[in-house]
Motif scaffolding. Structure first.
Motif, PDB file in Angstrom:
ATOM      1  N   GLU A  65       0.839  -1.202   0.000  1.00  4.23           N
ATOM      2  CA  GLU A  65       0.000   0.000   0.000  1.00  4.23           C
ATOM      3  C   GLU A  65       0.875   1.253   0.000  1.00  4.23           C
ATOM      4  O   GLU A  65       0.576   2.245  -0.641  1.00  4.23           O
ATOM      5  N   GLU A  66       1.983   1.171   0.736  1.00  3.42           N
ATOM      6  CA  GLU A  66       2.939   2.278   0.815  1.00  3.42           C
ATOM      7  C   GLU A  66       3.471   2.607  -0.582  1.00  3.42           C
ATOM      8  O   GLU A  66       3.459   3.757  -1.018  1.00  3.42           O
ATOM      9  N   GLU A  67       3.912   1.583  -1.310  1.00  2.00           N
ATOM     10  CA  GLU A  67       4.445   1.775  -2.674  1.00  2.00           C
ATOM     11  C   GLU A  67       3.372   2.325  -3.605  1.00  2.00           C
ATOM     12  O   GLU A  67       3.647   3.184  -4.441  1.00  2.00           O
ATOM     13  N   MET A  68       2.140   1.812  -3.434  1.00  3.13           N
ATOM     14  CA  MET A  68       1.045   2.307  -4.271  1.00  3.13           C
ATOM     15  C   MET A  68       0.850   3.803  -4.069  1.00  3.13           C
ATOM     16  O   MET A  68       0.697   4.557  -5.023  1.00  3.13           O
ATOM     17  N   GLU A 120      -9.461  -3.032  -2.686  1.00  3.90           N
ATOM     18  CA  GLU A 120      -9.500  -2.246  -1.441  1.00  3.90           C
ATOM     19  C   GLU A 120      -8.198  -1.473  -1.244  1.00  3.90           C
ATOM     20  O   GLU A 120      -8.215  -0.296  -0.876  1.00  3.90           O
ATOM     21  N   ASN A 121      -7.055  -2.140  -1.492  1.00  2.00           N
ATOM     22  CA  ASN A 121      -5.755  -1.478  -1.314  1.00  2.00           C
ATOM     23  C   ASN A 121      -5.572  -0.317  -2.277  1.00  2.00           C
ATOM     24  O   ASN A 121      -5.066   0.741  -1.907  1.00  2.00           O
ATOM     25  N   ILE A 122      -5.989  -0.527  -3.531  1.00  2.00           N
ATOM     26  CA  ILE A 122      -5.831   0.531  -4.543  1.00  2.00           C
ATOM     27  C   ILE A 122      -6.702   1.729  -4.163  1.00  2.00           C
ATOM     28  O   ILE A 122      -6.269   2.876  -4.197  1.00  2.00           O
ATOM     29  N   ARG A 123      -7.944   1.426  -3.770  1.00  2.00           N
ATOM     30  CA  ARG A 123      -8.874   2.501  -3.408  1.00  2.00           C
ATOM     31  C   ARG A 123      -8.323   3.338  -2.243  1.00  2.00           C
ATOM     32  O   ARG A 123      -8.319   4.561  -2.285  1.00  2.00           O
ATOM     33  N   SER A 124      -7.801   2.656  -1.195  1.00  2.00           N
ATOM     34  CA  SER A 124      -7.340   3.447  -0.053  1.00  2.00           C
ATOM     35  C   SER A 124      -6.043   4.197  -0.359  1.00  2.00           C
ATOM     36  O   SER A 124      -5.819   5.287   0.160  1.00  2.00           O
ATOM     37  N   ALA A 125      -5.192   3.631  -1.244  1.00  2.58           N
ATOM     38  CA  ALA A 125      -3.971   4.352  -1.638  1.00  2.58           C
ATOM     39  C   ALA A 125      -4.335   5.626  -2.407  1.00  2.58           C
ATOM     40  O   ALA A 125      -3.694   6.665  -2.252  1.00  2.58           O
ATOM     41  N   CYS A 126      -5.387   5.548  -3.238  1.00  2.00           N
ATOM     42  CA  CYS A 126      -5.859   6.732  -3.980  1.00  2.00           C
ATOM     43  C   CYS A 126      -6.332   7.817  -3.007  1.00  2.00           C
ATOM     44  O   CYS A 126      -6.021   8.991  -3.167  1.00  2.00           O
ATOM     45  N   GLU A 127      -7.103   7.389  -2.020  1.00  2.00           N
ATOM     46  CA  GLU A 127      -7.603   8.348  -1.021  1.00  2.00           C
ATOM     47  C   GLU A 127      -6.435   9.028  -0.326  1.00  2.00           C
ATOM     48  O   GLU A 127      -6.412  10.245  -0.164  1.00  2.00           O
ATOM     49  N   ALA A 128      -5.447   8.215   0.084  1.00  2.00           N
ATOM     50  CA  ALA A 128      -4.286   8.757   0.799  1.00  2.00           C
ATOM     51  C   ALA A 128      -3.513   9.742  -0.085  1.00  2.00           C
ATOM     52  O   ALA A 128      -3.015  10.754   0.392  1.00  2.00           O
ATOM     53  N   ALA A 129      -3.437   9.430  -1.387  1.00  4.09           N
ATOM     54  CA  ALA A 129      -2.672  10.295  -2.298  1.00  4.09           C
ATOM     55  C   ALA A 129      -3.521  11.454  -2.815  1.00  4.09           C
ATOM     56  O   ALA A 129      -3.026  12.370  -3.449  1.00  4.09           O
ATOM     57  N   GLY A 130      -4.829  11.368  -2.560  1.00  8.99           N
ATOM     58  CA  GLY A 130      -5.728  12.439  -2.994  1.00  8.99           C
ATOM     59  C   GLY A 130      -5.937  12.506  -4.497  1.00  8.99           C
ATOM     60  O   GLY A 130      -6.078  13.581  -5.069  1.00  8.99           O
ATOM     61  N   ILE A 131      -5.937  11.345  -5.174  1.00 10.90           N
ATOM     62  CA  ILE A 131      -6.241  11.366  -6.612  1.00 10.90           C
ATOM     63  C   ILE A 131      -7.533  10.582  -6.880  1.00 10.90           C
ATOM     64  O   ILE A 131      -7.888   9.691  -6.111  1.00 10.90           O
ATOM     65  N   PRO A 132      -8.252  10.941  -7.959  1.00 16.29           N
ATOM     66  CA  PRO A 132      -9.512  10.252  -8.264  1.00 16.29           C
ATOM     67  C   PRO A 132      -9.292   8.769  -8.560  1.00 16.29           C
ATOM     68  O   PRO A 132      -8.279   8.393  -9.166  1.00 16.29           O
TER      69      PRO A 132
END
Length: 251
Positions: A59-62, A85-97
């Motif tokens: 998730e960190e790398e994503m 789930e991992n991709i979705r939460s990494a997007c949220e953390a990075a603030g991208i759609p």
């Protein structure tokens, strides 16, 4: 005006993902495609404007790589729920759609040979009561779960990779039962395999048109072999055309 082109990261694992990456690259969008396996990388192939990287990401790398992109498309397999789930939460953390590419569903005709089940466990319970040979077309990851049915009854159809064969061996499947060949398959090959191995039951996932699902159903029906269909998890998402339009407008 800033003319730097839009950058999209696309997590793929399906032919729908491959098509999407090519369509976006054709209209001048830079696409970084991430696939989990060497096989996925081979299938994706190289193309102008598409950069492919192979290997599962933490998730960190994503999150790190998402910061370098404008948006993310999740075209992983409908059953890869954890990846999603991992991709979705990494997007949220990075603030991208984040956009989920929804696979085209295949409608199942009511047929006396189709048995719809919700989970692998439910399929196994149903098969426990029966005798006969079982062709598994659900991939190699869940094979160990089916061992309770007796490995000698199982005929797994898996990818021709070392990993798949190893998982078959770990599940104690006799080598003569392993069908290692890359699909999707035409109906006539499905029929030939059912006849060659004298199959009594088939197990599949509702993987949609791109997964060769229709050809499995029609083959099972013609051979009068019951086919257990593990329904895919319900998912929200957008069609390929909807996502393509969104990206084109944002470009």
């Amino acid at each position: 005006e800033d003319t730097k082109s839009m950058k999209i990261c696309l997590f793929s694992g399906t032919s729908d993902g491959r098509e999407m990456s090519k369509r976006l690259a054709e209209i001048g969008i830079d696409v970084s495609v991430y696939v989990a396996t060497e096989y996925g990388g081979e299938e994706q192939g190289e193309a102008e404007g598409i950069e492919v990287s192979v290997g599962r990401k933490t998730e960190e790398e994503m999150r790190e790589l998402m910061l370098k992109h404008d948006l993310c498309i999740d075209a992983t397999h409908p059953y890869a729920v954890i990846a999603t789930e991992n991709i979705r939460s990494a997007c949220e953390a990075a603030g991208i759609p984040y956009y989920r590419l929804k696979r085209r569903e295949t409608g199942m005709d009511e047929s006396s040979y189709i048995i719809s089940v919700k989970t692998t466990e439910e399929a196994i319970d149903w098969l426990r009561e029966k005798e006969g040979r079982i062709m598994l077309t659900t991939g190699s990851k869940d094979l160990h779960k089916y061992m309770v049915l007796g490995p000698e009854r199982l005929y797994p159809r898996v990818l021709p990779t070392g990993d798949s064969i190893r998982l078959c061996e770990e599940a104690e499947i006799p080598h003569r039962n392993i069908i290692a060949v890359q699909g999707p398959f035409v109906e006539s090959l499905n029929i030939a395999l059912i006849e060659q191995f004298d199959i009594d039951y088939m197990v599949t996932k509702n993987s949609g048109r791109a997964g060769g699902f229709d050809e499995k159903l029609t083959a099972a029906e013609k051979c009068k072999v019951p086919i257990l269909v593990i329904e895919r998890p319900k998912e929200d998402g957008l069609s390929a055309d909807e996502i393509f339009e969104l990206c084109r407008r944002m470009k």
